[in-house]
Design a protein around this motif. Structure first.
Motif, mmCIF file in Angstrom:
data_model
loop_
_atom_site.group_PDB
_atom_site.id
_atom_site.type_symbol
_atom_site.label_atom_id
_atom_site.label_comp_id
_atom_site.label_asym_id
_atom_site.label_seq_id
_atom_site.Cartn_x
_atom_site.Cartn_y
_atom_site.Cartn_z
ATOM 1 N N GLY A 292 12.851 -9.597 -24.462
ATOM 2 C CA GLY A 292 12.170 -9.126 -23.737
ATOM 3 C C GLY A 292 12.776 -9.259 -22.287
ATOM 4 N N LEU A 293 13.144 -10.973 -22.052
ATOM 5 C CA LEU A 293 13.714 -11.854 -21.540
ATOM 6 C C LEU A 293 14.684 -12.127 -21.258
ATOM 7 N N MET A 294 16.180 -12.119 -20.941
ATOM 8 C CA MET A 294 17.067 -13.922 -21.012
ATOM 9 C C MET A 294 17.042 -14.677 -20.312
ATOM 10 N N ILE A 295 16.581 -16.162 -19.671
ATOM 11 C CA ILE A 295 16.483 -16.388 -18.793
ATOM 12 C C ILE A 295 18.147 -17.546 -19.532
ATOM 13 N N LEU A 296 18.736 -17.416 -18.226
ATOM 14 C CA LEU A 296 20.213 -17.954 -17.776
ATOM 15 C C LEU A 296 20.084 -19.542 -17.673
ATOM 16 N N GLN A 297 21.085 -20.043 -18.217
ATOM 17 C CA GLN A 297 20.737 -21.158 -18.121
ATOM 18 C C GLN A 297 20.780 -21.994 -17.292
ATOM 19 N N SER A 298 20.292 -23.714 -16.812
ATOM 20 C CA SER A 298 20.376 -24.258 -15.561
ATOM 21 C C SER A 298 21.414 -24.472 -14.632
ATOM 22 N N THR A 299 21.165 -23.202 -13.924
ATOM 23 C CA THR A 299 22.341 -23.087 -12.836
ATOM 24 C C THR A 299 22.055 -23.639 -11.417
ATOM 25 N N SER A 300 23.568 -23.969 -11.034
ATOM 26 C CA SER A 300 23.114 -25.017 -9.934
ATOM 27 C C SER A 300 22.869 -24.846 -8.789
ATOM 28 N N VAL A 301 22.367 -24.984 -7.455
ATOM 29 C CA VAL A 301 21.989 -24.160 -5.938
ATOM 30 C C VAL A 301 22.829 -24.946 -5.129
ATOM 31 N N THR A 302 23.600 -26.173 -5.549
ATOM 32 C CA THR A 302 24.688 -26.596 -4.853
ATOM 33 C C THR A 302 26.066 -27.373 -4.967
ATOM 34 N N SER A 303 26.473 -27.535 -4.377
ATOM 35 C CA SER A 303 28.176 -28.044 -4.617
ATOM 36 C C SER A 303 28.218 -28.999 -4.628
ATOM 37 N N SER A 304 26.853 -30.323 -3.563
ATOM 38 C CA SER A 304 27.106 -30.984 -3.464
ATOM 39 C C SER A 304 26.386 -31.798 -3.749
ATOM 40 N N LYS A 305 26.806 -32.087 -5.430
ATOM 41 C CA LYS A 305 26.464 -32.887 -6.118
ATOM 42 C C LYS A 305 27.753 -32.127 -8.052
ATOM 43 N N ASN A 306 27.459 -34.128 -8.318
ATOM 44 C CA ASN A 306 28.693 -33.531 -9.826
ATOM 45 C C ASN A 306 28.052 -32.892 -10.639
ATOM 46 N N ILE A 307 28.022 -31.426 -10.846
ATOM 47 C CA ILE A 307 27.962 -30.674 -11.137
ATOM 48 C C ILE A 307 28.317 -30.322 -12.588
ATOM 49 N N ASP A 308 29.133 -31.555 -13.170
ATOM 50 C CA ASP A 308 29.064 -31.516 -14.827
ATOM 51 C C ASP A 308 30.111 -30.345 -15.223
ATOM 52 N N GLY A 309 30.533 -29.373 -14.892
ATOM 53 C CA GLY A 309 30.534 -28.523 -15.465
ATOM 54 C C GLY A 309 29.731 -26.984 -15.283
ATOM 55 N N ARG A 310 28.168 -27.781 -14.725
ATOM 56 C CA ARG A 310 27.744 -26.258 -14.801
ATOM 57 C C ARG A 310 27.467 -25.002 -14.074
ATOM 58 N N ILE A 311 27.362 -24.350 -14.141
ATOM 59 C CA ILE A 311 27.868 -22.668 -13.564
ATOM 60 C C ILE A 311 26.772 -23.214 -12.756
ATOM 61 N N GLY A 312 27.266 -22.339 -10.979
ATOM 62 C CA GLY A 312 26.045 -22.364 -9.878
ATOM 63 C C GLY A 312 26.130 -20.984 -9.892
ATOM 64 N N MET A 313 25.383 -21.041 -8.311
ATOM 65 C CA MET A 313 24.500 -20.037 -7.241
ATOM 66 C C MET A 313 24.928 -20.115 -6.375
ATOM 67 N N TYR A 314 25.637 -21.462 -5.702
ATOM 68 C CA TYR A 314 25.659 -21.125 -4.346
ATOM 69 C C TYR A 314 26.606 -20.856 -3.136
ATOM 70 N N SER A 315 27.078 -19.969 -4.411
ATOM 71 C CA SER A 315 28.529 -19.029 -3.500
ATOM 72 C C SER A 315 28.572 -18.088 -3.948
ATOM 73 N N ASP A 316 29.281 -16.992 -3.350
ATOM 74 C CA ASP A 316 29.084 -15.314 -3.563
ATOM 75 C C ASP A 316 30.071 -14.762 -4.394
ATOM 76 N N GLU A 317 31.308 -16.238 -4.881
ATOM 77 C CA GLU A 317 32.060 -15.561 -5.893
ATOM 78 C C GLU A 317 31.550 -16.108 -6.709
ATOM 79 N N HIS A 318 30.057 -16.493 -7.215
ATOM 80 C CA HIS A 318 28.823 -16.594 -8.984
ATOM 81 C C HIS A 318 29.119 -15.265 -8.981
ATOM 82 N N ILE A 319 28.488 -14.021 -8.399
ATOM 83 C CA ILE A 319 27.879 -13.273 -8.253
ATOM 84 C C ILE A 319 28.456 -13.077 -9.855
#
Ligand SMILES: Cc1cc2nc3c(=O)[nH]c(=O)nc-3n(C[C@H](O)[C@H](O)[C@H](O)COP(=O)(O)O)c2cc1C
Ligand code: SF4
Length: 334
Positions: free
Chosen positions: A53-80
């Motif tokens: 019914g609902l898929m929730i994508l894994q924890s996704t970073s809102v910022t590039s300003s931290k060490n995000i250890d290979g986390r996916i992000g949504m802080y840039s249009d490139e991520h869309i």
């Protein structure tokens, strides 16, 4: 079975009550720029049309300003673009799709603090959450889930055990939830009836504070609540003997009795049959599953059709925290 019944929230109709919980795939890190890799994209596309019914994508970073250890992000249009691909694949099969948004790399159990952020820092973080949510909407997501559980950043802001701030972001529950409230208000400036703001809430010291927190979140504009563990990491709870589920599910089911927004319960529910019991007893509106979807991506579809599937072995340490290829259930299928 109630678990297969549809439910409408705002204009969005979920085809059933089965949720795939957010899970970072540690074996398939993002590119250094936080872009979903081809392997990770494949992991999600494989699961996108699987009776969920609902898929929730894994924890996704809102910022590039931290060490995000290979986390996916949504802080840039490139991520869309890759997130859009997953949303489209989900929608093809009638599955709704949320992204879990998080401010990364701050954890209570690691000894981090949220008390040193200035008000200006918190305003910037608020804007980052809002921009990330706007990108999610642009990518065709049906909503976002704010990650306020598991003793990470938003959980630390909300909890009196970690939030010792003396400014407007601390103090009583309204102060501790001000950041979340501001994020939600910002999101509601562009969201409409086709976009849901959900919150994954971490439990507190006791059930009374859990209920107060859940009610305050609903008052702050949260439209769907997903209840998991929080701060403290473990807590004592008196669960009735006849209750067949663990303390995390119990907490969610108690909260459900005191709020009018839909509630997702999670943790070791294991089978659709067990999830259905919770739904039939009106102890939740959705049942979420994590590891069952890692052990067998077609867990929901195969369960519905009474096909054999590879169940999660409930290993002492889930291999997917390092590399899913070592998961014994996955190995069994090869
Ligand atoms: C490998 C792995 C990664 C996880 N990553 C996240 C995450 O990104 N965000 C989150 O809120 N919970 C995360 N979780 C917790 C799951 O969403 C879920 O709450 C937990 O696995 C319990 O549900 P289950 O017993 O059905 O697996 C993760 C769990 C696993 C096993
Ligand atoms: S590694 Fe073990 S606990 Fe993790 S999904 Fe596989 S079987 Fe389940």
């Amino acid at each position: 079975m109630k678990i297969f019944e549809s439910i409408q929230i705002k204009n969005i109709e979920f085809k059933n009550r089965i949720v795939m919980a957010p899970m970072v795939n540690f074996g398939l890190p993002a590119s250094p720029k936080g872009i979903i890799s081809d392997g990770l994209l494949h992991h999600y596309l494989q699961r996108a049309d699987a009776g969920i019914g609902l898929m929730i994508l894994q924890s996704t970073s809102v910022t590039s300003s931290k060490n995000i250890d290979g986390r996916i992000g949504m802080y840039s249009d490139e991520h869309i673009v890759n997130i859009q691909k997953i949303a489209e694949a989900c929608h093809k099969g009638g599955t709704k799709f949320f992204v879990q948004l998080a401010y990364p790399s701050i954890g209570y159990s690691r000894g981090d603090t949220i008390n040193n952020f200035t008000e200006a820092d918190l305003e910037k973080i608020t804007d980052k959450f809002i921009s990330a949510a706007e990108r999610c909407k642009g990518a065709g997501c049906d909503g976002i889930e704010l990650h306020g559980a598991h003793s990470f950043f938003l959980n630390m802001m909300a909890s009196p055990l970690s939030n010792k701030r003396t400014d407007k972001y601390g103090g009583d529950i309204n102060g501790r939830l001000l950041l979340v409230k501001n994020i939600i208000e910002g999101i509601k400036n562009f969201s409409n009836n086709n976009f849901i703001v959900s919150y994954r809430m971490g439990w507190n010291d006791n059930l009374d504070i859990d209920v107060q927190t859940a009610q305050a979140l609903a008052a702050a504009g949260v439209e769907m609540l997903h209840v998991s563990s929080g701060i403290p990491v473990n807590r004592e709870l008196r669960i009735p003997n006849e209750f067949m589920f663990n303390d995390i599910v119990y907490t969610g089911s108690e909260i459900k009795k005191h709020v009018s927004i839909p509630v997702i319960v999670v943790n070791n529910i294991r089978t659709l049959h067990r999830g259905n019991i919770l739904l039939e007893d009106n102890l939740c509106d959705f049942a979420a599953y994590g590891r069952p979807f890692l052990a067998d991506g077609s867990f929901a579809l195969k369960s519905m059709k009474n096909y054999d599937y590879e169940p999660c072995f409930n290993c002492k340490e889930c291999q997917w925290f390092v590399n899913g290829e070592n998961c014994p259930a996955v190995k069994q299928m090869i």
